[in-house]
Design an enzyme around this catalytic site. Structure first.
Site, mmCIF file in Angstrom:
data_model
loop_
_atom_site.group_PDB
_atom_site.id
_atom_site.type_symbol
_atom_site.label_atom_id
_atom_site.label_comp_id
_atom_site.label_asym_id
_atom_site.label_seq_id
_atom_site.Cartn_x
_atom_site.Cartn_y
_atom_site.Cartn_z
ATOM 1 N N ASP A 20 0.859 -1.187 0.000
ATOM 2 C CA ASP A 20 0.000 0.000 0.000
ATOM 3 C C ASP A 20 0.893 1.235 0.000
ATOM 4 O OD1 ASP A 20 -1.876 -1.995 0.417
ATOM 5 O OD2 ASP A 20 -2.952 -0.924 1.998
ATOM 6 N N LYS A 58 -7.173 3.398 -2.652
ATOM 7 C CA LYS A 58 -7.470 3.317 -1.217
ATOM 8 C C LYS A 58 -7.713 4.713 -0.673
ATOM 9 C CE LYS A 58 -5.114 1.908 3.086
ATOM 10 N NZ LYS A 58 -3.917 1.242 3.635
ATOM 11 N N LYS A 111 -10.331 0.067 -1.781
ATOM 12 C CA LYS A 111 -10.107 -0.223 -0.364
ATOM 13 C C LYS A 111 -10.506 0.997 0.456
ATOM 14 C CE LYS A 111 -6.563 -1.453 3.072
ATOM 15 N NZ LYS A 111 -5.180 -1.954 3.289
#
Length: 222
Positions: A91, A153, A182
Protein backbone atom coordinates in the site's frame (compact mmCIF):
# COMPACT_ATOMS: atom_id res chain seq x y z
CA UNK A 1 -24.00 -10.12 5.28
CA UNK A 2 -22.23 -12.87 7.20
CA UNK A 3 -19.41 -11.83 9.53
CA UNK A 4 -17.03 -14.27 7.86
CA UNK A 5 -17.65 -12.53 4.54
CA UNK A 6 -16.78 -9.15 6.05
CA UNK A 7 -13.68 -10.59 7.74
CA UNK A 8 -12.54 -12.06 4.41
CA UNK A 9 -12.36 -8.51 3.02
CA UNK A 10 -10.43 -7.02 5.97
CA UNK A 11 -6.76 -6.11 5.90
CA UNK A 12 -6.28 -6.63 9.64
CA UNK A 13 -4.05 -3.67 10.44
CA UNK A 14 -1.44 -2.63 12.98
CA UNK A 15 0.69 0.34 11.90
CA UNK A 16 1.29 2.11 15.21
CA UNK A 17 4.78 3.57 15.59
CA UNK A 18 5.11 1.69 18.90
CA UNK A 19 4.24 -1.73 17.46
CA UNK A 20 6.35 -4.60 18.78
CA UNK A 21 6.89 -8.11 17.45
CA UNK A 22 4.62 -9.72 20.10
CA UNK A 23 1.84 -7.36 18.97
CA UNK A 24 2.50 -8.06 15.28
CA UNK A 25 2.54 -11.81 16.00
CA UNK A 26 -0.84 -11.49 17.74
CA UNK A 27 -2.25 -9.68 14.70
CA UNK A 28 -0.94 -12.49 12.48
CA UNK A 29 -2.54 -15.08 14.78
CA UNK A 30 -5.84 -13.19 14.52
CA UNK A 31 -5.55 -12.99 10.76
CA UNK A 32 -5.02 -16.71 10.43
CA UNK A 33 -7.78 -17.58 12.91
CA UNK A 34 -10.42 -15.30 11.43
CA UNK A 35 -9.34 -15.73 7.78
CA UNK A 36 -8.83 -12.06 7.01
CA UNK A 37 -7.74 -10.95 3.54
CA UNK A 38 -4.30 -10.02 4.90
CA UNK A 39 -2.49 -8.41 7.78
CA UNK A 40 -1.16 -4.91 7.12
CA UNK A 41 1.99 -4.25 9.14
CA UNK A 42 5.12 -2.05 9.13
CA UNK A 43 7.77 -2.99 6.58
CA UNK A 44 10.36 -3.74 9.26
CA UNK A 45 8.27 -6.73 10.40
CA UNK A 46 7.47 -8.19 6.98
CA UNK A 47 10.22 -10.82 6.83
CA UNK A 48 9.63 -11.98 10.39
CA UNK A 49 5.88 -12.14 9.83
CA UNK A 50 6.22 -14.00 6.53
CA UNK A 51 8.54 -16.53 8.15
CA UNK A 52 5.93 -16.95 10.89
CA UNK A 53 2.78 -17.35 8.77
CA UNK A 54 4.24 -18.92 5.64
CA UNK A 55 1.51 -19.27 3.03
CA UNK A 56 -1.33 -19.28 5.55
CA UNK A 57 -1.95 -15.53 5.33
CA UNK A 58 -1.01 -12.74 2.89
CA UNK A 59 1.31 -10.06 4.29
CA UNK A 60 0.62 -6.44 3.35
CA UNK A 61 2.85 -3.47 4.15
CA UNK A 62 2.98 0.27 3.54
CA UNK A 63 5.54 2.45 1.75
CA UNK A 64 5.95 6.21 1.53
CA UNK A 65 3.78 6.16 4.60
CA UNK A 66 1.97 8.15 5.84
CA UNK A 67 2.97 11.40 4.09
CA UNK A 68 3.75 10.27 0.55
CA UNK A 69 6.48 12.79 -0.21
CA UNK A 70 9.46 10.44 -0.50
CA UNK A 71 11.17 10.42 -3.87
CA UNK A 72 9.96 7.98 -6.50
CA UNK A 73 13.29 6.16 -6.33
CA UNK A 74 12.95 5.75 -2.57
CA UNK A 75 9.40 4.46 -2.90
CA UNK A 76 10.45 1.99 -5.59
CA UNK A 77 13.26 0.70 -3.39
CA UNK A 78 10.87 0.34 -0.44
CA UNK A 79 8.38 -1.59 -2.58
CA UNK A 80 11.05 -3.90 -4.03
CA UNK A 81 12.59 -4.46 -0.61
CA UNK A 82 9.20 -5.27 0.91
CA UNK A 83 8.43 -7.81 -1.80
CA UNK A 84 11.89 -9.36 -1.47
CA UNK A 85 11.20 -9.75 2.26
CA UNK A 86 7.95 -11.58 1.57
CA UNK A 87 5.23 -8.93 1.17
CA UNK A 88 2.31 -10.11 -0.92
CA UNK A 89 0.71 -6.67 -1.11
CA UNK A 90 2.01 -3.10 -0.95
CA UNK A 91 0.00 0.00 0.00
CA UNK A 92 1.68 3.21 -1.19
CA UNK A 93 0.87 6.87 -0.55
CA UNK A 94 0.80 9.28 -3.49
CA UNK A 95 2.65 12.59 -3.47
CA UNK A 96 -0.23 14.73 -2.26
CA UNK A 97 1.62 17.96 -3.01
CA UNK A 98 1.81 16.88 -6.64
CA UNK A 99 -1.96 16.40 -6.62
CA UNK A 100 -2.41 19.93 -5.29
CA UNK A 101 -0.23 21.16 -8.18
CA UNK A 102 -2.17 19.14 -10.73
CA UNK A 103 0.86 17.04 -11.69
CA UNK A 104 -1.30 14.14 -12.81
CA UNK A 105 1.18 12.71 -15.33
CA UNK A 106 3.93 12.65 -12.70
CA UNK A 107 1.65 10.88 -10.24
CA UNK A 108 0.64 8.30 -12.85
CA UNK A 109 4.27 7.65 -13.80
CA UNK A 110 5.30 7.27 -10.15
CA UNK A 111 2.53 4.77 -9.43
CA UNK A 112 3.47 2.82 -12.58
CA UNK A 113 7.12 2.72 -11.50
CA UNK A 114 6.19 1.45 -8.06
CA UNK A 115 3.87 -1.16 -9.57
CA UNK A 116 6.82 -2.43 -11.62
CA UNK A 117 8.94 -2.54 -8.46
CA UNK A 118 6.27 -4.74 -6.83
CA UNK A 119 7.26 -7.57 -9.21
CA UNK A 120 3.73 -8.79 -9.82
CA UNK A 121 2.44 -8.34 -6.27
CA UNK A 122 -0.67 -6.31 -5.51
CA UNK A 123 -0.33 -2.53 -5.31
CA UNK A 124 -2.87 -0.36 -3.51
CA UNK A 125 -2.68 3.42 -3.95
CA UNK A 126 -3.59 5.61 -0.98
CA UNK A 127 -4.73 9.06 -2.07
CA UNK A 128 -5.68 10.46 1.41
CA UNK A 129 -9.15 11.68 0.50
CA UNK A 130 -9.55 13.97 3.52
CA UNK A 131 -6.89 16.30 2.07
CA UNK A 132 -8.41 16.50 -1.42
CA UNK A 133 -11.27 18.13 -3.29
CA UNK A 134 -13.73 15.96 -5.19
CA UNK A 135 -12.20 17.19 -8.45
CA UNK A 136 -8.76 16.05 -7.28
CA UNK A 137 -10.15 12.68 -6.23
CA UNK A 138 -11.69 12.19 -9.67
CA UNK A 139 -8.39 13.05 -11.37
CA UNK A 140 -6.62 10.56 -9.10
CA UNK A 141 -9.12 7.85 -10.01
CA UNK A 142 -7.88 8.31 -13.58
CA UNK A 143 -4.22 8.30 -12.49
CA UNK A 144 -4.67 5.02 -10.63
CA UNK A 145 -6.69 3.51 -13.47
CA UNK A 146 -4.01 4.42 -16.03
CA UNK A 147 -1.06 3.36 -13.88
CA UNK A 148 -1.62 -0.39 -13.75
CA UNK A 149 -2.18 -0.41 -9.97
CA UNK A 150 -4.65 -2.89 -8.53
CA UNK A 151 -6.50 -0.80 -5.93
CA UNK A 152 -7.33 2.76 -4.99
CA UNK A 153 -7.47 3.32 -1.22
CA UNK A 154 -9.09 6.15 0.69
CA UNK A 155 -6.83 6.87 3.64
CA UNK A 156 -3.76 6.18 5.74
CA UNK A 157 -5.65 6.46 9.00
CA UNK A 158 -2.97 8.90 10.14
CA UNK A 159 -4.48 12.14 8.80
CA UNK A 160 -7.49 14.17 9.95
CA UNK A 161 -10.19 11.76 8.74
CA UNK A 162 -10.67 8.31 7.27
CA UNK A 163 -12.97 6.60 4.82
CA UNK A 164 -16.41 7.99 3.98
CA UNK A 165 -19.31 6.44 2.13
CA UNK A 166 -19.29 9.36 -0.30
CA UNK A 167 -15.67 8.78 -1.27
CA UNK A 168 -16.16 5.07 -1.92
CA UNK A 169 -19.20 5.87 -4.07
CA UNK A 170 -17.14 8.48 -5.94
CA UNK A 171 -14.35 5.96 -6.54
CA UNK A 172 -16.83 3.40 -7.82
CA UNK A 173 -18.19 5.91 -10.31
CA UNK A 174 -14.79 7.00 -11.66
CA UNK A 175 -12.22 4.19 -11.55
CA UNK A 176 -11.73 1.78 -14.42
CA UNK A 177 -13.42 -1.62 -14.06
CA UNK A 178 -10.13 -3.37 -13.28
CA UNK A 179 -9.37 -1.13 -10.27
CA UNK A 180 -10.64 -2.36 -6.92
CA UNK A 181 -11.42 -0.16 -3.92
CA UNK A 182 -10.11 -0.22 -0.36
CA UNK A 183 -11.77 1.81 2.37
CA UNK A 184 -9.57 2.48 5.40
CA UNK A 185 -9.56 4.62 8.50
CA UNK A 186 -12.25 4.84 11.17
CA UNK A 187 -14.27 1.75 10.19
CA UNK A 188 -15.61 0.80 13.60
CA UNK A 189 -18.85 -1.16 13.21
CA UNK A 190 -20.21 -4.10 11.25
CA UNK A 191 -22.92 -1.84 9.87
CA UNK A 192 -20.38 0.58 8.45
CA UNK A 193 -18.23 -2.26 7.10
CA UNK A 194 -21.22 -3.77 5.33
CA UNK A 195 -22.20 -0.39 3.87
CA UNK A 196 -18.70 0.18 2.49
CA UNK A 197 -18.78 -3.24 0.83
CA UNK A 198 -22.23 -2.60 -0.63
CA UNK A 199 -20.96 0.69 -2.09
CA UNK A 200 -18.15 -1.11 -3.87
CA UNK A 201 -15.23 -1.59 -1.46
CA UNK A 202 -13.47 -4.92 -2.00
CA UNK A 203 -11.13 -4.40 0.97
CA UNK A 204 -11.42 -2.73 4.36
CA UNK A 205 -8.38 -1.48 6.28
CA UNK A 206 -9.29 -1.92 9.94
CA UNK A 207 -8.43 -3.68 13.18
CA UNK A 208 -11.82 -3.25 14.80
CA UNK A 209 -13.77 -5.89 12.88
CA UNK A 210 -11.59 -8.65 14.32
CA UNK A 211 -12.11 -7.13 17.78
CA UNK A 212 -15.86 -7.26 17.18
CA UNK A 213 -15.58 -10.91 16.10
CA UNK A 214 -13.66 -11.69 19.30
CA UNK A 215 -16.35 -10.02 21.38
CA UNK A 216 -19.10 -11.99 19.67
CA UNK A 217 -17.07 -15.16 20.09
CA UNK A 218 -16.74 -14.47 23.82
CA UNK A 219 -20.49 -13.94 24.01
CA UNK A 220 -21.11 -17.20 22.23
CA UNK A 221 -22.80 -15.49 19.28
CA UNK A 222 -20.08 -16.21 16.68
Amino acid sequence: MELKTILSKCDHTLLAQTATWPEIKAVCDDGMKYHTASVCIPASFVKQAKDYVGEKLPICTVIGFPNGYDTTAAKCFMASDAVDNGADEVDMVINIGWAKEGKWDDITKEIAAIKKACKGKLLKVIIETCLLTDEEKIQLCKCVSDSGADYIKTSTGFSKAGATFADVALFKAHVAPHVKIKAAGGISSLEDAEKFIELGADRLGTSRIVKIAKGLENDGTY
